[in-house]
Design a protein around this motif. Structure first.
Motif, mmCIF file in Angstrom:
data_model
loop_
_atom_site.group_PDB
_atom_site.id
_atom_site.type_symbol
_atom_site.label_atom_id
_atom_site.label_comp_id
_atom_site.label_asym_id
_atom_site.label_seq_id
_atom_site.Cartn_x
_atom_site.Cartn_y
_atom_site.Cartn_z
ATOM 1 N N ASP A 125 19.192 -23.458 -29.645
ATOM 2 C CA ASP A 125 20.645 -23.237 -29.941
ATOM 3 C C ASP A 125 21.532 -24.028 -28.762
ATOM 4 O O ASP A 125 22.457 -24.785 -28.899
ATOM 5 N N SER A 126 20.625 -23.928 -27.502
ATOM 6 C CA SER A 126 21.519 -24.479 -26.610
ATOM 7 C C SER A 126 21.173 -26.104 -26.504
ATOM 8 O O SER A 126 22.236 -26.860 -26.015
ATOM 9 N N LEU A 127 20.076 -26.453 -27.105
ATOM 10 C CA LEU A 127 20.008 -28.282 -27.111
ATOM 11 C C LEU A 127 21.023 -28.506 -28.405
ATOM 12 O O LEU A 127 21.706 -29.637 -28.080
ATOM 13 N N VAL A 128 20.999 -27.811 -29.396
ATOM 14 C CA VAL A 128 21.930 -28.204 -30.406
ATOM 15 C C VAL A 128 23.360 -28.405 -29.951
ATOM 16 O O VAL A 128 24.066 -29.029 -30.230
ATOM 17 N N LYS A 129 23.774 -27.326 -29.053
ATOM 18 C CA LYS A 129 25.047 -27.276 -28.247
ATOM 19 C C LYS A 129 25.176 -28.547 -27.618
ATOM 20 O O LYS A 129 26.514 -29.146 -27.673
ATOM 21 N N ILE A 130 24.299 -28.854 -26.858
ATOM 22 C CA ILE A 130 24.371 -30.001 -26.142
ATOM 23 C C ILE A 130 24.615 -31.335 -27.023
ATOM 24 O O ILE A 130 25.619 -32.225 -26.509
ATOM 25 N N LEU A 131 23.933 -31.579 -27.936
ATOM 26 C CA LEU A 131 24.117 -32.496 -29.037
ATOM 27 C C LEU A 131 25.279 -32.472 -29.713
ATOM 28 O O LEU A 131 26.071 -33.379 -29.677
ATOM 29 N N ASP B 245 28.115 -31.325 -28.503
ATOM 30 C CA ASP B 245 29.135 -31.631 -27.437
ATOM 31 C C ASP B 245 29.221 -33.059 -27.427
ATOM 32 O O ASP B 245 30.457 -33.766 -27.523
ATOM 33 N N TYR B 246 27.760 -33.730 -27.451
ATOM 34 C CA TYR B 246 27.777 -35.152 -27.442
ATOM 35 C C TYR B 246 28.651 -35.796 -28.508
ATOM 36 O O TYR B 246 29.571 -36.859 -28.602
ATOM 37 N N ASN B 247 28.168 -35.431 -29.843
ATOM 38 C CA ASN B 247 28.672 -35.856 -30.999
ATOM 39 C C ASN B 247 30.278 -35.606 -31.153
ATOM 40 O O ASN B 247 31.005 -36.454 -31.561
ATOM 41 N N LEU B 248 30.819 -34.669 -30.380
ATOM 42 C CA LEU B 248 32.305 -34.268 -30.463
ATOM 43 C C LEU B 248 32.789 -35.226 -29.393
ATOM 44 O O LEU B 248 34.116 -35.894 -30.080
ATOM 45 N N GLN B 249 32.339 -35.551 -28.616
ATOM 46 C CA GLN B 249 32.777 -36.541 -27.697
ATOM 47 C C GLN B 249 33.036 -38.030 -28.359
ATOM 48 O O GLN B 249 34.061 -38.562 -28.432
ATOM 49 N N ILE B 250 31.964 -38.345 -29.231
ATOM 50 C CA ILE B 250 32.011 -39.540 -29.839
ATOM 51 C C ILE B 250 32.973 -39.430 -31.084
ATOM 52 O O ILE B 250 33.887 -40.439 -31.263
ATOM 53 N N LEU C 66 35.958 -37.857 -31.044
ATOM 54 C CA LEU C 66 37.162 -37.772 -30.303
ATOM 55 C C LEU C 66 37.518 -39.364 -30.201
ATOM 56 O O LEU C 66 38.601 -39.904 -30.237
ATOM 57 N N ARG C 67 36.294 -40.111 -29.673
ATOM 58 C CA ARG C 67 36.783 -41.517 -29.282
ATOM 59 C C ARG C 67 36.807 -42.100 -30.582
ATOM 60 O O ARG C 67 38.143 -43.198 -30.573
ATOM 61 N N GLU C 68 36.169 -42.146 -31.620
ATOM 62 C CA GLU C 68 36.541 -42.662 -32.917
ATOM 63 C C GLU C 68 37.788 -42.281 -33.315
ATOM 64 O O GLU C 68 38.792 -42.989 -33.977
ATOM 65 N N GLY C 69 38.214 -40.937 -33.413
ATOM 66 C CA GLY C 69 39.642 -40.471 -34.158
ATOM 67 C C GLY C 69 40.656 -41.545 -33.121
ATOM 68 O O GLY C 69 41.489 -41.762 -33.720
ATOM 69 N N CYS C 70 40.497 -41.401 -31.766
ATOM 70 C CA CYS C 70 41.673 -41.971 -31.022
ATOM 71 C C CYS C 70 41.617 -43.581 -31.392
ATOM 72 O O CYS C 70 42.749 -43.958 -31.559
ATOM 73 N N LYS C 71 40.483 -44.297 -31.855
ATOM 74 C CA LYS C 71 40.544 -45.419 -32.092
ATOM 75 C C LYS C 71 41.194 -45.570 -33.344
ATOM 76 O O LYS C 71 42.116 -46.560 -33.590
ATOM 77 N N LYS C 72 40.703 -44.832 -34.314
ATOM 78 C CA LYS C 72 41.509 -44.940 -35.678
ATOM 79 C C LYS C 72 43.020 -44.755 -35.620
ATOM 80 O O LYS C 72 43.875 -45.314 -36.333
ATOM 81 N N ILE C 73 43.495 -43.905 -34.836
ATOM 82 C CA ILE C 73 44.997 -43.726 -34.531
ATOM 83 C C ILE C 73 45.478 -44.894 -34.037
ATOM 84 O O ILE C 73 46.843 -45.382 -34.385
ATOM 85 N N LEU C 74 44.969 -45.416 -33.049
ATOM 86 C CA LEU C 74 45.304 -46.685 -32.482
ATOM 87 C C LEU C 74 45.741 -47.798 -33.428
ATOM 88 O O LEU C 74 46.569 -48.502 -33.527
ATOM 89 N N VAL C 75 44.577 -47.910 -34.398
ATOM 90 C CA VAL C 75 44.719 -49.243 -35.389
ATOM 91 C C VAL C 75 45.717 -48.909 -36.270
ATOM 92 O O VAL C 75 46.477 -49.586 -36.619
ATOM 93 N N ALA C 76 45.683 -47.369 -36.636
ATOM 94 C CA ALA C 76 47.047 -47.066 -37.683
ATOM 95 C C ALA C 76 48.308 -47.245 -36.935
ATOM 96 O O ALA C 76 49.234 -47.770 -37.936
ATOM 97 N N ASP C 77 48.424 -47.005 -35.893
ATOM 98 C CA ASP C 77 49.750 -47.154 -35.275
ATOM 99 C C ASP C 77 50.103 -48.700 -34.977
ATOM 100 O O ASP C 77 51.180 -49.151 -35.145
ATOM 101 N N SER C 78 49.174 -49.373 -34.748
ATOM 102 C CA SER C 78 49.267 -50.864 -34.682
ATOM 103 C C SER C 78 49.613 -51.468 -35.898
ATOM 104 O O SER C 78 50.466 -52.292 -36.189
#
Length: 848
Positions: free
Chosen positions: A735-741, A743-748, A750-762
């Protein structure tokens, strides 16, 4: 003088308990009229705003004032006067009689005209503006309608306006219009064009026109009201449109309202947009079962297109009504004052619109005192008969009689106002009925102030029967309203019977306070442990008297006592309070704690002492105190915390003294709390502490789990994972290792979501810019070419032309633009491209 109110003159027709207020009031016209009608009978009357003109059966014409007094008398004829006519100025009068005589004369001049006919003349009407020289006209009505006009050399010219349809029964002249009634109907003549513009036939031809005559009344210059039999018509004279003229008169008449009444009409008069109708009534006698004449009725109705709504109806008791016929009654009115005169052979009754005084009279009669008082207050500048105070006193008496004592007392405030005599009178009246308590809450306390005896009387009443009510009054009433010494003695006398009565003791303390005997008051308050002791100390600055009573005050209410002491440090010093509480450390702690909360520095000399006090009496606040205090000796605090084994406080002190590693070790060993250790490491943000934490946890699987779950954002988990011994069992490792992974996936993500929002706004902004640039541009005659400065549009719009319009709104004739020397065919605005070549410089070409 005989005068009757509406209730007196209509007492047989209306119930005394009627809830509907009458619209009119009535009184009999008396004085000279009474004298006249005792010997003669009234045949007609005309009303002017300045006087009345009454004609009689014996051929006399009397001029009367509005009270009925005779001002002038004329002997016109030995027989009945049929009609009296006045012009609008009231200076000329026309009179006709049953023997055919017609007289028109000036009341204030020698001007006079006489004519005698061989038949009775029923009607005479002088021109409304007869006083003017070019309007010297009048009409008479017998078998013909004749017009007399004074012309050249003051000679009268006679012309026939109408004949051949029986006797003329009524004539009314208003402005340039003459309306008359004969046996066939009603006609209207336009005196300007000398054209007859209408004929309104009568509805019920079975009625004899001499017994049921037509009633005519002009509401205004263009509105005629006709009443005949039991039918009412309201006619409006209107201008005919030029296209409809042909051989027709230039005016026509439209019947706008038409309805029937229950009785025969004897007279009509307008009242604003309503009608006043005088009706002749016949009824069947209950005794003889024979039809007889009843009292006439005066009704107010609201005309509707094909009916009417009755507003009010009054039966009038006039003298000799049993012998009168429909033709014997007449209704005349004064336009300016809304006065209506009901004329019968033996009586003249005046009806008036009820004023506010009459309205109040009716409300008082119906015992609607609240409404009467409100009406009087609203109209206090216009009412003459009533006084607000009298109505109010009657209202109070009415409430007392009904037993509504509290409401009556409450109304005294509003009605009696500042009248001290009336107030004292009402208080004694309430005393007589044993209701002093009811009025006590509403007695004035300022402006005005009653005699002290009044207030003492009320206080004694409460003291005998209601201690709580007495205490309430003492608290609410200012002490200067009554003789304080008398009331104090009365309370002392009652305390002899009941020495422990807390209500009386508390009230006595308040009385001592009013009397400025604060020492006695404070003594009672402390005995009662009453909260008002603090209010008394504050209000009268008794701090010098409580320096030796601090412990007692703290025991009574420590919170209020501490607040009071801290609010008044200048009067009782901190050192004095701490000294007084030396033998009561728990109270000393409460005081110093509150002092520290207010100001961390004022009691700094007692901070070392407070460490022991917090440790003994308030452990939860010890750590916040150690954190906030800058004057606390850390070594002393550490010693006390270690002696009492206060781990959290010891950890804080060690970290504050710079020994973070010992503090972390204590958390790990004493508290066994990996989360707290991680939190501590985060706060210190020291790499060596993280290293110590990992080394300490590496052989403790539960600690490793905690670290894996929490340190991902501060330390790379790989550093911990590499140090885990092979084969070690770690709880929930997966469970601890899954949580670490995760958290990493969540960061990825978040970055992709931000990128999509920027492209849509543009993309959205790009579309918006494109829509803006595609919008049309207005080009009109006011625009000029930026190159040649001539109008952009040619004067001859039929010729073809080329115009270049840029998005920056600059415009050029195409031939005025310089030829582009670039390979691209795109052109740019010469003005804007020198500054900045951007979206505004793109081209929009127009051709025609």
């Amino acid at each position: 003088q005989e005068t009757r109110s509406n209730e007196e003159s209509t007492d047989e027709s209306e119930e005394d308990e009627s809830e509907e207020e009458p619209k009119l009031k009535y009184e009999r016209l008396s004085n000279g009229v009474t004298e006249i009608l005792q010997k003669d009978a009234a045949s007609c009357m005309t009303v002017h705003e300045k006087f009345l003109a009454l004609g009689t059966h014996y051929g006399k014409v009397y001029l009367l004032d509005v009270q009925g007094n005779i001002t002038q008398k004329f002997d016109v004829s030995p027989v009945k006067i049929n009609q009296i006519s006045l012009d609008e100025s009231g200076e000329h009068m026309g009179v006709c009689s049953e023997d055919g005589k017609v007289q028109v004369f000036g009341l204030y001049s020698a001007e006079e005209f006489h004519e005698t006919f061989d038949c009775p003349i029923k009607i005479v009407a002088v021109h409304p503006h007869f006083v003017r020289s070019h309007f010297k006209q009048f009409v008479t009505g017998g078998k013909k309608l004749l017009l007399y006009e004074r012309g050249w050399m003051n000679r009268w010219k006679l012309s026939v306006l109408h004949e051949g349809e029986g006797n003329i029964r009524n004539v009314k002249w208003r402005g340039h219009l003459i309306a008359w009634a004969n046996n066939m109907g009603v006609k209207i003549l336009d005196m300007i064009s000398k054209q007859r513009i209408t004929n309104v036939p009568r509805d019920d031809i079975s009625l004899r026109p001499d017994m049921y005559p037509c009633s005519l009344c002009w509401k205004d210059n263009l509105t005629l009201i006709i009443g005949w039999g039991n039918s009412v018509k309201i006619c409006s004279v209107k201008e005919r449109h030029a296209s409809e003229m042909r051989d027709l008169p230039n005016r026509y008449v439209e019947i706008v309202f038409q309805f029937d009444t229950e009785f025969y009409i004897s007279g009509l008069a307008p009242l604003c947009d309503q009608l006043v109708i005088l009706s002749y009534v016949k009824e069947i006698s209950e005794k003889t079962e024979v039809e007889c004449c009843a009292r006439p009725r005066l009704d107010i109705v609201q005309p509707l297109p094909e009916s009417c709504e009755e507003i009010s109806s009054d039966a009038l008791t006039v003298r000799g009504f049993q012998e009168n016929e429909c033709r014997d009654y007449h209704l005349e009115y004064s336009e300016g004052e809304s006065l209506f005169y009901i004329i019968s052979p033996r009586d003249v009754v005046v009806a008036k619109e009820r004023d506010q005084d009459d309205h109040i009279d009716w409300l008082l009669e119906k015992k609607k005192y609240e409404e009467a008082l409100m009406a009087a207050e609203i109209s206090q500048k216009t009412i003459k008969k009533h006084k607000i105070l009298d109505i109010g006193l009657a209202y109070i008496n009415h409430l007392v009689e009904k037993g509504e004592y509290d409401l009556a007392a409450r109304k005294c405030q509003k009605i009696l106002g500042k009248n001290t005599e009336l107030w004292e009178f009402e208080v004694y009246k309430f005393k007589e009925i044993g209701q002093l308590k009811a009025i006590s809450r509403y007695l004035p306390r300022r402006d005005p102030v009653l005699k002290p005896l009044i207030y003492e009387m009320v206080l004694h009443e409460f003291l005998e029967s209601d201690y709580e009510g007495f205490a309430t009054l003492i608290k609410e009433w200012p002490g200067d309203l009554y003789n304080n010494t008398i009331i104090v003695q009365a309370v002392v006398d009652h305390l002899k019977k009941d020495p422990q009565n807390r209500t009386l003791l508390r009230t006595l303390a308040e009385l001592y306070t009013y009397d400025q005997r604060y020492g006695r008051a404070l003594e009672i308050y402390l005995t009662l442990r009453h909260k008002d002791v603090f209010q008394l100390i504050h209000k009268h600055n008794l701090f010098s008297s409580i320096k030796d009573k601090i412990v007692l005050l703290m025991d009574f209410d420590s919170e209020k006592a501490v607040d009071m002491l801290l609010d008044n440090e200048d009067k009782i010093s901190i050192d004095r309070v701490v000294e007084e509480l030396e033998n009561r450390p728990e109270l000393q702690h409460v005081y110093l704690h509150k002092l520290f909360k207010r100001d961390h520095h004022k009691g700094q000399r007692y901070h070392e002492k407070q460490i022991s006090l917090y440790a003994e009496y308030d452990r939860p606040n010890l750590l916040p105190f150690l954190r906030d205090s800058t004057h606390c000796p850390l070594e002393k605090a550490l010693e006390i915390c270690q002696q009492r084994n206060f781990v959290e406080e010891t950890v804080y002190l060690l970290s504050r003294m710079g020994n973070s590693r010992s503090a972390l070790k204590m958390i790990m060993e004493e508290l066994q709390d990996v989360d707290k250790a991680i939190e501590f490491a985060k706060e210190q943000d020291d790499g060596e502490l993280w290293e110590d934490l990992i080394l300490y946890s590496i052989d403790k699987p539960p600690f490793i789990t905690g670290l894996l779950n929490n340190i991902g954002t501060h330390v790379d988990p790989i550093l911990l994972i590499h140090r885990i011994k092979e084969g070690m069992e770690i709880p929930n490792l997966r469970d601890s290792l899954v949580k670490i992974l995760q958290d990493y996936n969540l960061q990825i993500l978040l970055r992709e979501g931000c990128k999509k929002i920027l492209v849509a706004d543009s993309l959205s902004l790009l579309k918006k810019m494109h829509r803006t640039q595609m919008k049309g541009v207005l080009v009109d005659e006011e625009n000029i070419c930026e190159s040649c400065l001539s109008p952009i549009l040619p004067s001859d719009a039929s010729k073809s032309f080329n115009v270049v319009v840029f998005h920056c709104r600059h415009m050029f004739h195409k031939e005025c633009l310089p030829v582009s020397n670039t390979v691209s065919s795109v052109q740019f605005c010469n003005i804007c491209s020198a500054k900045h070549r951007g979206p505004g410089s793109a081209i929009l070409e127009m051709k025609k």
